[in-house]
Design a protein around this motif. Structure first.
Motif, mmCIF file in Angstrom:
data_model
loop_
_atom_site.group_PDB
_atom_site.id
_atom_site.type_symbol
_atom_site.label_atom_id
_atom_site.label_comp_id
_atom_site.label_asym_id
_atom_site.label_seq_id
_atom_site.Cartn_x
_atom_site.Cartn_y
_atom_site.Cartn_z
ATOM 1 N N ASP A 38 3.019 8.321 -15.519
ATOM 2 C CA ASP A 38 2.855 7.109 -16.323
ATOM 3 C C ASP A 38 1.376 6.714 -16.310
ATOM 4 O OD1 ASP A 38 2.956 4.734 -17.655
ATOM 5 O OD2 ASP A 38 4.072 3.640 -16.108
ATOM 6 N N PRO A 39 0.554 7.319 -17.172
ATOM 7 C CA PRO A 39 -0.895 7.089 -17.138
ATOM 8 C C PRO A 39 -1.316 5.638 -17.343
ATOM 9 C CG PRO A 39 -0.365 9.035 -18.448
ATOM 10 C CD PRO A 39 0.930 8.345 -18.167
ATOM 11 N N GLU A 40 -0.468 4.824 -17.961
ATOM 12 C CA GLU A 40 -0.824 3.416 -18.180
ATOM 13 C C GLU A 40 -0.398 2.516 -17.027
ATOM 14 O OE1 GLU A 40 0.219 1.757 -21.925
ATOM 15 O OE2 GLU A 40 -0.280 3.573 -23.067
ATOM 16 N N LEU A 41 0.351 3.068 -16.082
ATOM 17 C CA LEU A 41 0.873 2.289 -14.955
ATOM 18 C C LEU A 41 1.600 1.042 -15.440
ATOM 19 C CD1 LEU A 41 -2.005 2.515 -12.304
ATOM 20 C CD2 LEU A 41 0.192 3.705 -12.282
ATOM 21 N N ASN A 42 2.522 1.244 -16.354
ATOM 22 C CA ASN A 42 3.285 0.117 -16.884
ATOM 23 C C ASN A 42 4.059 -0.577 -15.764
ATOM 24 O OD1 ASN A 42 2.867 0.267 -19.863
ATOM 25 N ND2 ASN A 42 3.638 2.338 -19.527
ATOM 26 N N GLY A 43 4.038 -1.890 -15.778
ATOM 27 C CA GLY A 43 4.730 -2.660 -14.755
ATOM 28 C C GLY A 43 3.928 -2.868 -13.489
ATOM 29 N N VAL A 44 2.700 -2.365 -13.461
ATOM 30 C CA VAL A 44 1.831 -2.512 -12.296
ATOM 31 C C VAL A 44 0.690 -3.465 -12.655
ATOM 32 C CG1 VAL A 44 0.242 -1.341 -10.706
ATOM 33 C CG2 VAL A 44 2.382 -0.224 -11.408
ATOM 34 N N SER A 45 0.464 -4.473 -11.820
ATOM 35 C CA SER A 45 -0.601 -5.447 -12.079
ATOM 36 C C SER A 45 -1.869 -5.143 -11.304
ATOM 37 C CB SER A 45 -0.129 -6.868 -11.730
ATOM 38 O OG SER A 45 0.905 -7.273 -12.599
ATOM 39 N N ALA A 46 -1.731 -4.491 -10.151
ATOM 40 C CA ALA A 46 -2.909 -4.224 -9.320
ATOM 41 C C ALA A 46 -2.702 -2.952 -8.511
ATOM 42 C CB ALA A 46 -3.196 -5.398 -8.384
ATOM 43 N N VAL A 47 -3.791 -2.229 -8.325
ATOM 44 C CA VAL A 47 -3.787 -1.050 -7.452
ATOM 45 C C VAL A 47 -4.860 -1.273 -6.389
ATOM 46 C CG1 VAL A 47 -4.049 1.447 -7.266
ATOM 47 C CG2 VAL A 47 -3.089 0.446 -9.352
ATOM 48 N N ILE A 48 -4.447 -1.174 -5.133
ATOM 49 C CA ILE A 48 -5.355 -1.369 -3.997
ATOM 50 C C ILE A 48 -5.562 -0.025 -3.306
ATOM 51 C CG2 ILE A 48 -5.734 -2.566 -1.822
ATOM 52 C CD1 ILE A 48 -3.739 -4.704 -2.781
ATOM 53 N N PHE A 49 -6.802 0.360 -3.157
ATOM 54 C CA PHE A 49 -7.140 1.595 -2.448
ATOM 55 C C PHE A 49 -7.600 1.214 -1.047
ATOM 56 C CE2 PHE A 49 -7.439 2.500 -6.889
ATOM 57 C CZ PHE A 49 -7.010 3.813 -7.037
ATOM 58 N N ASP A 50 -6.703 1.330 -0.076
ATOM 59 C CA ASP A 50 -7.027 0.935 1.287
ATOM 60 C C ASP A 50 -7.661 2.101 2.041
ATOM 61 O OD1 ASP A 50 -7.201 -0.754 3.462
ATOM 62 O OD2 ASP A 50 -5.167 -0.346 4.164
ATOM 63 N N GLU A 51 -8.473 1.770 3.038
ATOM 64 C CA GLU A 51 -9.144 2.778 3.886
ATOM 65 C C GLU A 51 -9.871 3.819 3.032
ATOM 66 O OE1 GLU A 51 -9.298 2.029 6.823
ATOM 67 O OE2 GLU A 51 -7.532 0.821 7.271
ATOM 68 N N PHE A 52 -10.544 3.358 1.980
ATOM 69 C CA PHE A 52 -11.151 4.297 1.039
ATOM 70 C C PHE A 52 -12.308 5.071 1.653
ATOM 71 C CE2 PHE A 52 -13.397 5.580 -2.897
ATOM 72 C CZ PHE A 52 -12.323 6.162 -3.563
ATOM 73 N N HIS A 53 -12.850 4.579 2.765
ATOM 74 C CA HIS A 53 -13.957 5.281 3.409
ATOM 75 C C HIS A 53 -13.545 6.656 3.936
ATOM 76 C CE1 HIS A 53 -11.878 2.984 6.585
ATOM 77 N NE2 HIS A 53 -12.138 4.034 7.343
ATOM 78 N N GLU A 54 -12.252 6.881 4.109
ATOM 79 C CA GLU A 54 -11.810 8.186 4.606
ATOM 80 C C GLU A 54 -11.998 9.283 3.557
ATOM 81 O OE1 GLU A 54 -8.139 8.441 6.624
ATOM 82 O OE2 GLU A 54 -8.444 6.632 7.814
ATOM 83 N N ARG A 55 -12.030 8.925 2.316
ATOM 84 C CA ARG A 55 -12.296 9.810 1.192
ATOM 85 C C ARG A 55 -11.482 11.102 1.245
ATOM 86 N NH1 ARG A 55 -16.757 8.028 -1.673
ATOM 87 N NH2 ARG A 55 -15.840 9.223 -3.385
ATOM 88 N N SER A 56 -10.768 11.361 0.208
ATOM 89 C CA SER A 56 -9.966 12.578 0.078
ATOM 90 C C SER A 56 -9.894 12.945 -1.398
ATOM 91 C CB SER A 56 -8.551 12.360 0.627
ATOM 92 O OG SER A 56 -7.833 11.447 -0.199
ATOM 93 N N LEU A 57 -9.492 14.158 -1.673
ATOM 94 C CA LEU A 57 -9.351 14.600 -3.059
ATOM 95 C C LEU A 57 -8.307 13.761 -3.779
ATOM 96 C CD1 LEU A 57 -10.117 16.581 -5.279
ATOM 97 C CD2 LEU A 57 -8.390 18.164 -4.388
ATOM 98 N N ASP A 58 -7.170 13.511 -3.133
ATOM 99 C CA ASP A 58 -6.124 12.701 -3.759
ATOM 100 C C ASP A 58 -6.598 11.275 -4.005
ATOM 101 O OD1 ASP A 58 -4.032 14.497 -4.161
ATOM 102 O OD2 ASP A 58 -3.297 14.295 -2.114
ATOM 103 N N GLY A 59 -7.348 10.714 -3.039
ATOM 104 C CA GLY A 59 -7.831 9.349 -3.204
ATOM 105 C C GLY A 59 -8.829 9.221 -4.336
ATOM 106 N N ASP A 60 -9.785 10.166 -4.389
ATOM 107 C CA ASP A 60 -10.781 10.126 -5.466
ATOM 108 C C ASP A 60 -10.155 10.368 -6.832
ATOM 109 O OD1 ASP A 60 -12.622 9.652 -3.522
ATOM 110 O OD2 ASP A 60 -13.742 11.512 -3.769
ATOM 111 N N LEU A 61 -9.193 11.308 -6.879
ATOM 112 C CA LEU A 61 -8.495 11.572 -8.137
ATOM 113 C C LEU A 61 -7.694 10.349 -8.563
ATOM 114 C CD1 LEU A 61 -7.544 13.414 -10.427
ATOM 115 C CD2 LEU A 61 -5.766 14.299 -8.882
#
Length: 277
Positions: free
Chosen positions: A112-135
C-alpha cells in the motif's frame, strides 16, 4: 506515570507536527521517547482516526515497546497498542498504535504505497541504520508526496541531525536530554590462549561475588551464548537466573530476558542476561 526527560519536549513536538509534515527528535537513551511519544500523538487533531506506525529495528524491542505502552494505558497488547513482527502479531480493530519491525513495514508500504489509514510513521532508533530502515524511510517520503497530511518523525539517540534535516526538506529538530548515571569502567583483558567463553564465565562469576543486581553480557553469537549459559547454569547458585537472548528463541523466551527480576528465597534474585551482540 513517572516523569521522564522526554516529557519536557512533548508540547514542542506536538506543536511542530501540527504545522510540519516532518520532524527529527534526538533524545538520549533513557529519555522515554519510545513509549511516550506515540501515546502523546494519539490526541493530535491531525491524526483523525488514522493509525500511528512506529518502526523498531528488532522484534523484542517492538514487543517490549507495545507491552509497555499498553500497560501504561491499563490495557492488554492488541487493544489501543499492538505490534506486528515476523510470524507474530497482536492487533485488532481498536488498535491505533502499531509497533512493527522495519522488514514488516517495508512489506506494508510495498503493498500500500500511499499508507492509507495511517496518519504518522515514526522511525525509532534510526541511528542504528539498516537497509530496511533506509528503504522504509525512502518509501515513506514517497508516500508523503502522495499524501501531504502524512507525518514522518525520526527518533534517534545519536544522529547527524543537520544532514538528516536537509534530507527531510529542512525538517525542524527537537532535542531532549536524557538521564546520566555514573559509570565505572573495569577492564579485564583476556589472555591470548583463553577461549572467550572461559574468560566470560570467569568474569561473570567474579562480578556475581562482588556485586548485587543484574548483569548484562554481550557475546558474538548464538553458539557462544549457549555455551556460556550452559556453563554458568552448572556453576552459579540456585538464586541466579540465566536468561539467554537471541533471534531464534521463542517470543516467550525472549521476553523472559527483559522481564524484571522477581523476588526469591533470599529477598532478591540476580539475573544474568546473555545477549547476541
Amino acid at each position: 506515570m513517572s516523569p521522564l526527560p522526554i516529557d519536557d519536549v512533548l508540547d514542542q513536538l506536538l506543536g511542530t507536527l501540527a504545522e510540519q509534515s516532518f520532524a527529527l527528535l534526538v533524545a538520549a537513551p533513557g529519555a522515554g521517547k519510545t513509549t511516550r511519544v506515540p501515546l502523546a500523538l494519539l490526541d493530535a487533531d491531525w491524526r483523525g482516526d488514522g493509525r500511528i506506525i512506529m518502526l523498531e529495528p528488532r522484534r523484542i524491542a517492538a514487543r517490549a515497546a507495545a507491552q509497555r505502552m499498553a500497560q501504561s494505558l491499563g490495557e492488554k497488547v492488541g487493544e489501543t497498542v499492538g505490534y506486528r513482527v515476523r510470524l507474530d502479531s497482536q492487533v485488532s480493530e481498536k488498535t491505533k498504535i502499531e509497533v512493527v519491525t522495519e522488514g514488516v513495514f517495508t512489506r506494508m508500504i510495498l503493498e500500500d504505497p500511499e499508507l492509507n489509514g495511517v496518519s504518522a510513521v515514526i522511525f525509532d532508533e534510526f541511528h542504528e541504520r539498516s537497509l530496511d530502515g533506509d528503504l522504509g524511510l525512502a518509501l515513506a517520503q514517497d508516500a508523503a508526496i502522495l499524501r501531504p497530511e502524512l507525518r514522518l518523525l525520526i527518533m534517534s539517540a545519536t544522529l547527524d541531525s543537520a544532514q538528516m534535516s536537509k534530507q527531510l526538506a529542512d525538517a525542524p529538530l527537537i532535542q531532549s536530554d536524557g538521564r546520566a548515571y555514573p559509570v565505572e569502567t573495569r577492564y579485564v583483558p583476556p589472555k591470548p590462549d583463553v577461549l572467550i567463553e572461559d574468560h566470560v564465565v570467569r568474569t561473570v562469576l567474579s562480578a556475581l561475588e562482588e556485586e548485587t543486581g543484574s548483569i548484562l553480557v554481550f557475546l558474538p553469537g548464538q553458539a557462544e551464548i549457549n555455551r556460556v549459559a550452559k556453563r554458568l547454569s552448572a556453576t552459579v547458585s540456585h538464586d541466579v537466573d540465566i536468561a539467554p537472548l537471541y533471534g531464534r528463541l521463542t517470543p516467550e523466551q525472549q521476553d523472559m530476558a527483559i522481564a524484571p527480576a522477581t523476588q526469591d528465597r533470599f529477598g532478591h534474585i540476580d539475573r544474568t542476561n546473555l545477549f547476541d551482540h
